[in-house]
Design an enzyme around this catalytic site. Structure first.
Site, mmCIF file in Angstrom:
data_model
loop_
_atom_site.group_PDB
_atom_site.id
_atom_site.type_symbol
_atom_site.label_atom_id
_atom_site.label_comp_id
_atom_site.label_asym_id
_atom_site.label_seq_id
_atom_site.Cartn_x
_atom_site.Cartn_y
_atom_site.Cartn_z
ATOM 1 N N SER A 45 42.649 39.252 47.867
ATOM 2 C CA SER A 45 43.487 40.340 47.367
ATOM 3 C C SER A 45 43.962 40.043 45.948
ATOM 4 O O SER A 45 44.095 40.966 45.142
ATOM 5 C CB SER A 45 44.677 40.588 48.303
ATOM 6 O OG SER A 45 45.456 39.423 48.439
ATOM 7 N N GLU A 46 44.222 38.754 45.625
ATOM 8 C CA GLU A 46 44.612 38.406 44.257
ATOM 9 C C GLU A 46 44.025 37.055 43.859
ATOM 10 O O GLU A 46 43.940 36.140 44.679
ATOM 11 C CB GLU A 46 46.145 38.303 44.109
ATOM 12 C CG GLU A 46 46.906 39.540 44.497
ATOM 13 C CD GLU A 46 46.775 40.685 43.530
ATOM 14 O OE1 GLU A 46 46.290 40.455 42.408
ATOM 15 O OE2 GLU A 46 47.177 41.803 43.906
ATOM 16 N N THR A 47 43.652 36.964 42.592
ATOM 17 C CA THR A 47 43.357 35.684 41.960
ATOM 18 C C THR A 47 44.317 35.527 40.788
ATOM 19 O O THR A 47 44.440 36.428 39.952
ATOM 20 C CB THR A 47 41.902 35.614 41.468
ATOM 21 O OG1 THR A 47 41.030 35.717 42.605
ATOM 22 C CG2 THR A 47 41.622 34.310 40.733
#
Length: 288
Positions: A45-47
């Site tokens: 979902s996020e980096t």
């Protein structure tokens, strides 16, 4: 170019629960398009990308860093769980010597500090305004069908639409509710809404631990059908539920399949402290 990379599960003390985020440490300048390509490769979902602000900085002793967040398809202005994951990597893996870290971001300066049982994030607190049902009726009906709705709010700061479900429902109803996110970006194309929060008042008792409210979060507009545990959504939820419950200290649970919990404290300066744990499950080297 080789980058140190980690994956940490945030808002949990247990591996493979909470919300996973990839965290990259950027020693030197990274080509702009590389951020999005790496985030697409990680497919979480996020980096998060932590970068030095000055050439003389180092990840062990410096207390201020730049921080950016990318979903697999776009950069986002605020991400709580990837900030928590970034702080956990710096504190627990890089052995940063400071008790408080400051991240310079698109949402201003965000602080993360050590706590005995987790990490505390100092985040903005975003108010909501009542939302006319008729403007968003099609969107809500497409997402949750005939589910009973008690309140609808909008957060212009985060572009989140918050839908409070009827108090007649319980946690298990929210956990098992089938939410249809696929048509939402087609129904809402104005750019006003970038995320949908479903929330429910906590149950008065009978569960241990007890939570003040529950939520789920959906952001198909930025490539996230459902996000497991969302710190940024709680900058909105904390504001709303504090007013509804007349409480400054709350516990919250996000009812995704992985699940995650947050301890919430509204600050005298109009911001909010979000506390959670993190479990680092992977470390390695990324070749760009």
């Amino acid at each position: 170019m080789k980058l140190p990379i980690f994956i940490a599960d945030a808002f949990t003390a247990t591996a493979f629960r909470g919300n996973p985020a990839a965290v990259c440490l950027v020693e030197n300048t990274l080509p702009e398009d590389a951020h999005q390509r790496i985030a697409g490769e990680m497919n979480l979902s996020e980096t998060a990308f932590i970068r030095k602000l000055q050439p003389s900085d180092n990840f062990t002793q410096s207390a201020r860093f730049g921080l950016r967040w990318f979903t697999p398809v776009s950069e986002v202005p605020l991400c709580g769980h990837a900030t928590l994951a970034s702080a956990a990597v710096l504190f627990h893996k890089i052995k940063n010597t400071n008790n408080t870290l400051t991240f310079v971001t698109m949402s201003g300066e965000l602080k993360a500090r050590r706590a005995e049982d987790g990490i505390v994030l100092d985040f903005p607190l975003y108010p909501t305004s009542p939302q006319d049902l008729h403007e968003v009726e099609d969107l809500i009906k497409a997402a949750i069908g005939d589910t009973l709705v008690q309140d609808i709010r909008y957060s212009p700061d985060t572009k989140n639409l918050m839908v409070r479900l009827s108090d007649s429902y319980n946690r298990s109803f929210l956990e098992t509710l089938k939410v249809n996110t696929e048509p939402l970006p087609r129904i809402e194309q104005t750019g006003k809404v970038k995320g949908l929060i479903l929330t429910l008042k906590g149950e008065p008792g009978g569960r241990t631990p007890q939570y003040d409210f529950y939520s789920r979060y959906f952001a198909p507009w930025v490539g996230l059908p459902e996000d497991p545990v969302t710190g940024s959504a709680h900058t909105v939820l904390s504001s709303y539920w504090s007013q509804q419950l007349r409480k400054k200290e709350m516990r919250a649970f996000q009812c995704s399949r992985r699940g995650g919990e947050l301890d919430i404290s509204l600050r005298p300066d109009g911001r909010v402290d979000l506390k959670g744990g993190a479990a680092i499950v992977l470390e390695g080297t990324l070749t760009v």
